[in-house]
Structure formats: structure tokens, C-alpha cells
Design an enzyme around this catalytic site. Structure first.
Site, PDB file in Angstrom:
ATOM      1  N   ARG A  51       0.844  -1.207   0.000  1.00  0.00           N
ATOM      2  CA  ARG A  51       0.000   0.000   0.000  1.00  0.00           C
ATOM      3  C   ARG A  51       0.878   1.256   0.000  1.00  0.00           C
ATOM      4  NH1 ARG A  51      -1.897   1.964   4.476  1.00  0.00           N
ATOM      5  NH2 ARG A  51      -2.388  -0.007   5.476  1.00  0.00           N
ATOM      6  N   TYR A 103     -15.915  16.829 -16.008  1.00  0.00           N
ATOM      7  CA  TYR A 103     -16.576  15.506 -15.974  1.00  0.00           C
ATOM      8  C   TYR A 103     -17.611  15.473 -14.843  1.00  0.00           C
ATOM      9  CZ  TYR A 103     -16.853  10.475 -14.941  1.00  0.00           C
ATOM     10  OH  TYR A 103     -17.288   9.205 -14.680  1.00  0.00           O
ATOM     11  N   ASP A 175      -7.335  18.196 -15.765  1.00  0.00           N
ATOM     12  CA  ASP A 175      -7.709  16.829 -16.149  1.00  0.00           C
ATOM     13  C   ASP A 175      -7.401  16.695 -17.638  1.00  0.00           C
ATOM     14  OD1 ASP A 175      -8.988  14.485 -16.944  1.00  0.00           O
ATOM     15  OD2 ASP A 175     -10.679  14.750 -15.591  1.00  0.00           O
ATOM     16  N   LYS A 199      -8.650   5.301 -19.529  1.00  0.00           N
ATOM     17  CA  LYS A 199      -8.994   5.735 -20.887  1.00  0.00           C
ATOM     18  C   LYS A 199      -7.810   5.526 -21.836  1.00  0.00           C
ATOM     19  CE  LYS A 199     -12.655   7.131 -18.606  1.00  0.00           C
ATOM     20  NZ  LYS A 199     -13.787   6.270 -18.421  1.00  0.00           N
TER      21      LYS A 199
HETATM   22  C1  LIG Z   1     -12.423  13.302 -18.149  1.00  0.00           C
HETATM   23  C2  LIG Z   1     -12.577  12.244 -17.091  1.00  0.00           C
HETATM   24  N1  LIG Z   1     -12.031  12.445 -15.880  1.00  0.00           N
HETATM   25  C3  LIG Z   1     -12.139  11.521 -14.913  1.00  0.00           C
HETATM   26  C4  LIG Z   1     -12.848  10.341 -15.088  1.00  0.00           C
HETATM   27  C5  LIG Z   1     -12.979   9.352 -13.961  1.00  0.00           C
HETATM   28  O1  LIG Z   1     -12.124   8.260 -14.151  1.00  0.00           O
HETATM   29  P1  LIG Z   1     -12.426   6.762 -13.686  1.00  0.00           P
HETATM   30  O2  LIG Z   1     -13.690   6.317 -14.351  1.00  0.00           O
HETATM   31  O3  LIG Z   1     -11.197   6.020 -14.081  1.00  0.00           O
HETATM   32  O4  LIG Z   1     -12.596   6.784 -12.185  1.00  0.00           O
HETATM   33  C6  LIG Z   1     -13.437  10.101 -16.331  1.00  0.00           C
HETATM   34  C7  LIG Z   1     -14.218   8.856 -16.557  1.00  0.00           C
HETATM   35  O5  LIG Z   1     -15.022   8.780 -17.474  1.00  0.00           O
HETATM   36  C8  LIG Z   1     -13.298  11.075 -17.363  1.00  0.00           C
HETATM   37  O6  LIG Z   1     -13.844  10.886 -18.585  1.00  0.00           O
END
Ligand SMILES: Cc1ncc(COP(=O)(O)O)c(C=O)c1O
Length: 375
Positions: A51, A103, A175, A199
Site C-alpha cells: 500500500r 466531468y 484533467d 482511458k
Molecule cells: C475526463 C474524465 N475524468 C475523470 C474520469 C474518472 O475516471 P475513472 O472512471 O477512471 O474513475 C473520467 C471517466 O469517465 C473522465 O472521462
């Protein structure tokens, strides 16, 4: 590899070394949760407990930091784990500005989890630098942006907003999930980059993960690391291995996604059944000039509005044969999604909107598939 090496070289080699005990070229997966102490009680290998740190996680963190041009990275079990660690690193009473087009999960976790623990959020249109500047307060610690945004593909001027945040004494976190490699927020002034490695970085729709990359190995990142180890939202060694393998081909894959994305976007823009195409690579995008300045290519994410209302949009998604109807993005296979039905109450997403994650199939096949689905 050294930071001077080009991105493809860094992606293939960063975090990789031939295993000294076996000569294995592909890195071993260290599933061990715990590591042996020497007779004198010390930890000769530097590892104690997985961890806190694990060789596969270290390798992934080194590689992502090298590719994003940051000093240090911290990996998490999902993108949301990484996002949460940023907000958990702040103190009750701290103010944060979150781009209103981030998001929907980001807004949700800030509202439903972190605000309940005393964080004070403002949601502001990050394409409006004046609005961000006006919202800065003495206790504003962080400005959270996302560009291109999901699913409206809005563009934030990273250098401009990072400058506004810095002037106000706040950190700027970007992000960068939709644009790895092709957009370098740390070079444009952001302090931290976040990725859902689920992704494009993972790239094969077979693993969940998240990562934060910091420009500096500073106090804030030390706090993030503390949250990582003590709150424990860490990725498994196998997940780290998969994501590190994905990263090796990312510079080439994102080129393919971007080429296919551009071809599909041009086709859709000319189609009579399509009301509107959201793609930053099209000159018709309202902030194409900013996108062209801060991105070297435009990625594989496209949203469209279909003429004829919600039913017409759902009917198009029902007819595709190569695209798969599924949420998520960034994998080798093309996905299509009626976004409003998954984004829940989120009023930003029109009912006529379909979001496409354009994969690495042949663009002509994808266009033919969309042509038959659009009718
Ligand atoms: C732009 C963006 N940020 C963050 C996330 C969150 O990531 P996760 O689904 O891996 O927790 C997503 C998920 O769709 C996303 O598209």
C-alpha cells in the site's frame, strides 16, 4: 532514458529495465503485499508494504511523470481515486474553483463527498478567465480545469487559466484524460495533471486507474502521497503493469485516434441528419484557435447532436455495427453512447447528444458504419 529523449522513446522505455535476476525484458509483476526485513530490521530493497509502495506502481509513476514532463506522479485505483486525493489534500474551509464543464463525476464527488467535509466549491465556466479571476478568494487553494471537456468538448485556455490561478495564489490542476501526449498542461503552466488511466493511457478497456503528475516534488504532492498510502485507493500491481504496457504505445495510438477522429468528424459535419458536431479539430469549433495552439492533434472524442430529438439519437446508437454501445472512452475499439442517459440529472448534456470514442479501426469502415446508422 533521459528527459531529453523524444516522447515515443520515453513512452517505450521509461519505467522499464531488464529484470536483473532473470533477464526478463517484460517487467515481472510483483504481487507480494509485503517485503522482507533484514536481520537488523531494515528494508534493504526499500519496499515495506504494497500500500505504501510497490515496484510495479513505482515503475508506472516514473513512466507517467517522464511522459507528462513532471517531477513526480502518484497512481490510484481509478481516475476518481486520483481526483479525490487532490481534494482530500486540502483542509476544511479551503475554497476551490471547479470548471462547470468538468466531468460530471468530478462535480459529483466535490459536492457529495468533499463539500460535506468542509471544502467550499464554486463551479465556474473556465472558458471565461475573468469569471475565474472574479471568483478567487483569499482562501482559494485550487482551480480545477478539464480540456477538452467531457462530453461537450469545450476548450479551456490552459496557459491563461493557470496564470490567473497563480496570480491568485492557487494551484491549477488540469484533467488531461482526453488529450494525453497531444497536450502538455505542465508546459503551459499547470501545476498538476490528472488522468483517468482507464482511458487512453490504458488504452484497451481492460483496467481502471488514475494518476496525478506534479510539476514539482513539493509539499502538496507530499500530502497527496500521504493520502495515497494512508487512505489506500491504490492500484493493484497487475493494474499498474497493464497501464504501463498501455503507455508504451500511447504516442502512436493517440495519433491514430486523432487521424480517425478528424476523418469521422469531417464526415459527420457534412451529414444532413447531424445537427451539430463538437470536435476541437474542426474550424467550426468556437475555440478551435485555442485548441490548435495548445494541442498538437485533437484526439478521438467527438460528440454530435442528431436531428429529430432524443428518439432519433437513441435510434442511431441502436443501429451501429462496428461501434459498440458502451460508456467510457480511449480504447482501441470505437464506442458510442447516448450520454444524457448515463450523465443522469446533468442538465448540460442535450438529449440529442451522442458521444463517440473513435477507435483504431479503419476510418473508412467507421464512416460506413455511421452512414448506415444515420440512414
Ligand atoms: C475526463 C474524465 N475524468 C475523470 C474520469 C474518472 O475516471 P475513472 O472512471 O477512471 O474513475 C473520467 C471517466 O469517465 C473522465 O472521462
Amino acid at each position: 532514458v533521459k528527459p531529453k529523449h523524444k516522447i515515443e522513446t520515453l513512452a517505450v522505455h521509461a519505467g522499464h529495465a531488464v529484470d536483473p535476476s532473470t533477464g526478463a525484458v517484460s517487467p515481472p509483476i510483483h504481487l507480494s503485499s509485503t517485503f522482507e526485513r533484514a536481520a537488523d530490521g531494515t528494508y534493504a530493497s526499500g519496499y515495506i508494504y504494497s500500500r505504501d509502495a510497490n515496484p510495479n506502481r513505482n515503475a508506472l509513476e516514473q513512466a507517467v511523470a517522464a511522459v507528462e514532463g513532471g517531477a513526480v506522479a502518484a497512481a490510484f485505483g481509478s481516475g476518481m481515486g486520483a481526483i479525490s486525493a487532490v481534494f482530500q489534500s486540502l483542509a476544511p474551509g479551503d475554497h476551490v474553483i471547479v470548471a462547470s464543464d468538468a466531468y460530471h463525476g468530478t462535480a459529483k464527488v466535490v459536492r457529495n463527498v468533499h463539500a460535506r467535509w468542509g471544502l467550499v466549491p464554486s463551479f465556474v465556466d473556465a472558458s471565461d478567465a475573468k469569471a475565474i479571476a472574479a471568483e478567487l478568494r483569499a482562501n482559494t487553494k485550487l482551480v480545477w480545469i478539464e480540456t477538452p471537456s467531457n462530453p461537450l468538448l469545450k476548450i479551456v485556455d490552459i496557459a491563461e487559466i493557470a496564470g490567473v490561478a497563480r496570480a491568485g495564489g492557487a494551484k491549477c490542476v488540469c484533467d488531461n484524460t482526453l488529450a494525453p501526449i497531444i497536450q502538455r498542461p505542465l508546459d503551459l503552466g499547470a501545476d498538476l495533471v490528472m488522468h483517468s488511466t482507464t482511458k487512453y493511457i490504458g488504452g484497451h478497456s481492460d483496467v481502471l486507474g488514475g494518476v496525478l503528475v506534479s510539476k514539482e516534488n513539493d509539499e502538496f504532492l507530499t500530502r497527496v502521497r500521504e493520502i495515497q498510502a494512508s487512505a489506500g485507493a491504490v492500484p493493484s500491481p497487475f493494474d499498474c503493469w497493464l497501464i504501463l504496457r498501455g503507455l508504451q504505445t500511447l504516442p502512436w495510438r493517440i495519433r491514430g485516434h486523432s487521424d480517425n477522429g478528424m476523418a469521422v468528424a469531417h464526415f459527420l459535419a457534412a451529414h444532413p441528419a447531424v445537427e451539430r458536431v463538437y470536435y476541437p479539430g474542426l474550424e467550426s469549433h468556437p475555440r478551435h484557435d485555442i485548441a490548435a495552439r495548445q494541442m498538437s492533434a485533437f484526439g478521438g472524442m467527438i460528440s454530435i447532436e442528431v436531428k429529430g430529438g432524443r428518439e432519433a439519437a437513441v435510434a442511431v446508437a441502436a443501429k451501429v455495427r462496428i461501434f459498440t454501445r458502451a460508456t467510457s472512452l480511449g480504447g482501441v475499439e470505437s464506442l458510442i453512447e447516448h450520454r444524457a442517459s448515463i450523465a443522469g440529472e446533468d442538465p448540460r448534456t442535450p438529449q440529442t447528444l451522442l458521444r463517440l470514442s473513435v477507435g483504431l479501426e479503419n476510418a473508412e469502415d467507421l464512416i460506413e458504419d455511421l452512414a448506415q446508422a444515420l440512414g
